[in-house]
Design a protein around this motif. Structure first.
Motif, short mmCIF file in Angstrom:
data_model
loop_
_atom_site.label_atom_id
_atom_site.label_comp_id
_atom_site.label_asym_id
_atom_site.label_seq_id
_atom_site.Cartn_x
_atom_site.Cartn_y
_atom_site.Cartn_z
N GLY A 72 0.81 -1.21 0.00
CA GLY A 72 0.00 0.00 0.00
C GLY A 72 0.85 1.26 0.00
N ALA A 73 1.93 1.26 0.78
CA ALA A 73 2.80 2.44 0.84
C ALA A 73 3.41 2.73 -0.53
CB ALA A 73 3.89 2.22 1.88
N LEU A 74 3.84 1.69 -1.23
CA LEU A 74 4.41 1.89 -2.55
C LEU A 74 3.37 2.42 -3.53
CD1 LEU A 74 6.67 -1.28 -2.77
CD2 LEU A 74 7.42 1.08 -2.47
N ALA A 75 2.12 1.96 -3.37
CA ALA A 75 1.06 2.46 -4.24
C ALA A 75 0.82 3.95 -3.99
CB ALA A 75 -0.23 1.66 -4.01
N GLU A 76 0.89 4.38 -2.73
CA GLU A 76 0.70 5.80 -2.46
C GLU A 76 1.88 6.61 -2.98
OE1 GLU A 76 -0.72 9.07 0.85
OE2 GLU A 76 -0.63 6.95 1.44
N LEU A 77 3.07 6.05 -2.93
CA LEU A 77 4.22 6.74 -3.50
C LEU A 77 4.07 6.90 -5.01
CD1 LEU A 77 7.12 5.15 -1.43
CD2 LEU A 77 6.38 7.55 -1.36
N ASP A 78 3.48 5.88 -5.66
CA ASP A 78 3.20 6.03 -7.09
C ASP A 78 2.26 7.20 -7.33
OD1 ASP A 78 4.76 3.91 -8.00
OD2 ASP A 78 3.14 2.44 -7.78
N LEU A 79 1.22 7.31 -6.49
CA LEU A 79 0.29 8.43 -6.61
C LEU A 79 1.03 9.75 -6.40
CD1 LEU A 79 -2.67 9.52 -6.75
CD2 LEU A 79 -2.70 9.31 -4.26
N ALA A 80 1.93 9.79 -5.44
CA ALA A 80 2.67 11.02 -5.15
C ALA A 80 3.48 11.48 -6.36
CB ALA A 80 3.58 10.81 -3.94
N THR A 81 4.07 10.55 -7.09
CA THR A 81 4.85 10.95 -8.26
C THR A 81 3.94 11.56 -9.33
OG1 THR A 81 4.67 8.75 -9.29
CG2 THR A 81 6.56 9.15 -7.85
N GLN A 82 2.72 11.04 -9.45
CA GLN A 82 1.79 11.58 -10.43
C GLN A 82 1.33 12.98 -10.02
OE1 GLN A 82 -1.38 8.70 -10.86
NE2 GLN A 82 0.08 7.00 -10.83
N VAL A 83 1.07 13.18 -8.73
CA VAL A 83 0.55 14.46 -8.26
C VAL A 83 1.64 15.53 -8.29
CG1 VAL A 83 -0.38 15.69 -6.25
CG2 VAL A 83 -1.28 13.43 -6.86
N LEU A 84 2.84 15.19 -7.84
CA LEU A 84 3.91 16.19 -7.72
C LEU A 84 4.62 16.44 -9.04
CD1 LEU A 84 5.41 15.21 -4.25
CD2 LEU A 84 3.61 16.86 -4.78
N GLY A 85 4.66 15.44 -9.92
CA GLY A 85 5.24 15.64 -11.24
C GLY A 85 6.76 15.67 -11.24
N LEU A 86 7.29 15.97 -12.40
CA LEU A 86 8.74 15.92 -12.59
C LEU A 86 9.47 17.03 -11.85
CD1 LEU A 86 8.87 15.09 -16.43
CD2 LEU A 86 9.17 13.53 -14.49
#
Length: 412
Positions: A72-86
């Motif tokens: 679950g933590a890794l899934a939320e980190l995936d979401l974080a990369t999408q929200v915060l961007g490059l």
């Protein structure tokens, strides 16, 4: 936290509004990972934590149990990369709190840290901390953490006095604190010890013994927090029934002053009201990021985040949190956009707590008029104020809320 604050609905995939998104990367970024599992629930604790008995059978989507939390933590980190961007910067600090993070397998903690590293990168010299109970670590588990990139362990000592630990419902043997510190030292991890003062029935000699016992272990860092008896906890019920005496403000002030004197005499220096470090390099940079108003993403059930003026908080229950992520949705329960006035008030509230002080020019003209009175009342250091910084005296640290009110109320 006993109550979820009100806020606005969060879009399904959690994107930031245009204003906040444009400011991502302007401040350093930290990651907090909330591991909500405990072996037992301490009577004073109102954190978002769960025992195995409270969670029931370990079913549900990945992330809802200790064995699957890392997924679950890794899934939320995936979401974080999408929200915060490059534009998101490399992560400066990572902190695993809870709960008892070290109830997870050490390999799972490293797995989550690797997830931060591969998704965002870690800044040079990044600080990586985990909280731990003395009974929940071994030299082998700590070595796994150290080899995986952890740099610090914060050990929940709380007290060295058996009767005080029993009142707190802490289950560890006080002797195991020394064992845990020695194990951490052997692996090369920096060590912080967490203490609590003001437990019902704790005497001043009890508290002196606890601080001295901590100092004998020569930690790099010490935190000492006054116990708050929160509504809804087992301890609050016992106090309400008259089974335990409610700590007084004078008792807590005496114990704070005693701790500060003992720590100072031993060579530690306060850098935040409740925190002392052996050297400036030993200060907890993750917590400094909060007090200085940097950005952070909170991973896990009930975790709070703040990025570029947007603050949000996740749903609390592990099953709901993990199901949201399994469905490809944000686990955020609600969020708010901070106004300029709110951001100013939080800056004053948080930065005045630091030994580095609050720059005088961060207070408005009316607030600055209150400074002379604060100096006269020996709450603010007069010499530091002449140099352009508002720094609390020891008396001021005990009355920090009074100082904040003076600076903000006068500025309204």
């Amino acid at each position: 936290m006993p109550h979820t604050p009100e806020g606005a609905d969060v879009p399904p995939h959690g994107p930031l509004d245009r204003s906040s998104a444009a400011r991502v990367g302007a401040r350093p970024l930290s990651i907090y990972v909330h591991v909500p599992f405990c072996a037992v629930r301490c009577g004073y604790c109102d954190f978002n934590t769960y025992t195995a008995a409270e969670l029931g059978t370990p079913d549900g989507p990945p992330g809802a149990s200790r064995d699957t939390f890392a997924v679950g933590a890794l899934a939320e980190l995936d979401l974080a990369t999408q929200v915060l961007g490059l534009q998101a910067p490399p992560v400066s600090t990572v902190f695993f709190g809870g709960g008892t993070p070290t109830l997870l397998d050490a390999g799972d903690l490293v797995r989550v840290l690797d997830g931060v590293r591969t998704r965002f990168g870690l800044a040079d010299g990044a600080e990586v901390t985990t909280e731990a109970n003395p009974d929940s670590v071994t030299e082998a588990s700590l070595r796994t953490l150290r080899e995986g990139g952890f740099t610090r362990v914060s050990i929940g000592m709380q007290s060295s006095v058996g009767s005080v630990l029993r009142t707190l419902d802490r289950t560890h043997d006080p002797a195991n604190v020394a064992r845990a510190v020695a194990a951490a030292r052997a692996t090369g991890l920096a060590v912080s010890l967490d203490l609590i003062y003001g437990t019902p029935g704790e005497s001043v000699p009890d508290w002196r013994d606890s601080v001295q016992a901590a100092l004998q272990l020569q930690p790099d860092h010490v935190s000492a927090y006054a116990l708050t008896v929160e509504e809804g906890t087992k301890m609050h019920s016992r106090v309400r029934r008259g089974e335990l005496p409610l700590p007084t403000g004078d008792d807590e002030a005496d114990k704070y002053e005693l701790a500060d004197a003992l720590l100072t005499d031993a060579g530690y220096r306060w850098y935040e009201i409740s925190n002392w470090a052996a050297t400036p390099a030993d200060q907890c940079r993750h917590n400094l990021a909060y007090w200085r108003g940097d950005d952070w993403w909170g991973v896990g059930p009930g975790a709070h985040s703040h990025v570029a003026g947007t603050r949000w908080w996740n749903v609390k229950h592990p099953r709901t949190w993990s199901q949201r992520l399994a469905d490809g949705a944000s686990p955020a329960a609600a969020r708010e956009q901070l106004t300029d006035e709110q951001r100013h008030a939080e800056e004053v509230l948080l930065r005045i707590r630091l030994a580095e002080g609050l720059p005088t020019d961060r207070v408005g003209p009316a607030g600055r008029q209150a400074v002379a009175g604060l100096i006269a009342d020996q709450l603010v250091d007069g010499r530091e104020a002449l140099g352009g910084r508002l720094v609390l005296t020891r008396r001021g640290r005990l009355l920090a809320d009074t100082v904040v009110r003076a600076l903000l109320e006068e500025d309204e």
